[in-house]
Enzyme design. Sequence first.
Site, mmCIF file in Angstrom:
data_model
loop_
_atom_site.group_PDB
_atom_site.id
_atom_site.type_symbol
_atom_site.label_atom_id
_atom_site.label_comp_id
_atom_site.label_asym_id
_atom_site.label_seq_id
_atom_site.Cartn_x
_atom_site.Cartn_y
_atom_site.Cartn_z
ATOM 1 N N GLY A 1 7.004 14.180 -6.424
ATOM 2 C CA GLY A 1 6.375 15.461 -6.167
ATOM 3 C C GLY A 1 5.093 15.609 -6.972
ATOM 4 O O GLY A 1 4.843 14.869 -7.923
ATOM 5 N N CYS A 2 4.285 16.580 -6.596
ATOM 6 C CA CYS A 2 2.990 16.768 -7.261
ATOM 7 C C CYS A 2 3.166 17.257 -8.694
ATOM 8 O O CYS A 2 2.606 16.669 -9.637
ATOM 9 C CB CYS A 2 2.119 17.724 -6.453
ATOM 10 S SG CYS A 2 2.921 19.279 -5.992
ATOM 11 N N TYR A 3 3.937 18.320 -8.889
ATOM 12 C CA TYR A 3 4.191 18.796 -10.247
ATOM 13 C C TYR A 3 4.861 17.720 -11.112
ATOM 14 O O TYR A 3 4.443 17.511 -12.254
ATOM 15 C CB TYR A 3 5.090 20.036 -10.217
ATOM 16 C CG TYR A 3 4.407 21.344 -9.966
ATOM 17 C CD1 TYR A 3 3.276 21.737 -10.682
ATOM 18 C CD2 TYR A 3 4.917 22.248 -9.037
ATOM 19 C CE1 TYR A 3 2.674 22.967 -10.469
ATOM 20 C CE2 TYR A 3 4.323 23.481 -8.818
ATOM 21 C CZ TYR A 3 3.210 23.835 -9.536
ATOM 22 O OH TYR A 3 2.616 25.067 -9.327
#
Length: 349
Positions: free
Chosen positions: A152-154
């Site tokens: 995921g990005c986070y």
Amino acid sequence: MGTKIRAAIVGSTGYGGVELIRFLLQHPLVEITSVISSSNAGAPIADAYPHLAEIVTDRLDAIDPALIKSKADVVFTATPHGVSSALVPQFLEAGLKVIDLSGDFRLKSGEVYEQWYKHKPAPEELIAKAVYGLAEVFGDEILGVDLISNPGCYPTATLLGLIPALAAGWIDPKTIITDAKTGVSGGGRGLSLGFHYSEINENFLAYKVNKHQHLPEIEQVLSRIAGKEVVTTFTAHLVPMTRGILCTSYASLTEPHTDAEFIELYRTYYEGRPFVRIRPEGKVPATKEVWGSNYCDIGFSTDPRTGRLTIISVIDNLVKGAAGQAIQNLNLMMGWDETTGLTMAPVYP
């Protein structure tokens, strides 16, 4: 440079999908042979994205594993959560390699996935098979595999910022707190009240407090690195900008260390990994400095007064947090130089 591999992109009309198109068009070893959208099949992709007119002339294909198998060697699934878990088994059965950009294969517990994502989990054997594609940390596990779960990005920004210090034992894992901010493109292209201009402009808000689906992903990886269970606090915020993630992580030091020592530690840990850039002493990165690129920039500040470390890590959520990292993983999967097709400089200003 040899025969190009053929790539299909499922979810081509989403922000992650169109960013895959932008980068793969420049990749010397990949040819895009199928752009796929379940909702817009038969239409030119330029209908959804006029900026691609005369650049990508293909009409959007429907999701058909047999058709895709005839046109592609590898499939990028840039789909909403809960969709890939049904599609990926069909693609693998058809003999295709898959890089999944959704969250459906990131968590190794189907029960935990169902709790946080509110969807039925993927088959257990495929969850076990999927390699977590945090390229700078687990890149050596990716060569030759058939299924990669793109982080995921986070988690990408958070984990790249924390892992070297945690692996060295220089921070206490029980004290880790991450405060993260993202631009609105992280919410996708679909309509939602919270992303209307009048709702987000001149506004700044926390969301999914203690309930964000990326929290168990972060804890899963930190626990793997630490060799014991790590439970942490992660808070996401939405800011009125299009792209970018900035994560500020805090942790107590296990013993005194200087900024210079942390810089040396991180540069050694990420040696040979060109997409992580460590800032010099006294400098911290900003989101604009990685905009449109596959870089993660990291800076530090130790505080002798409190005995804590502050880590600032920034990425472009659509590139290093999604499409760029997926292509980096494709490169590693195929045994190519991981920078192939990704060496664009950030866009500035």
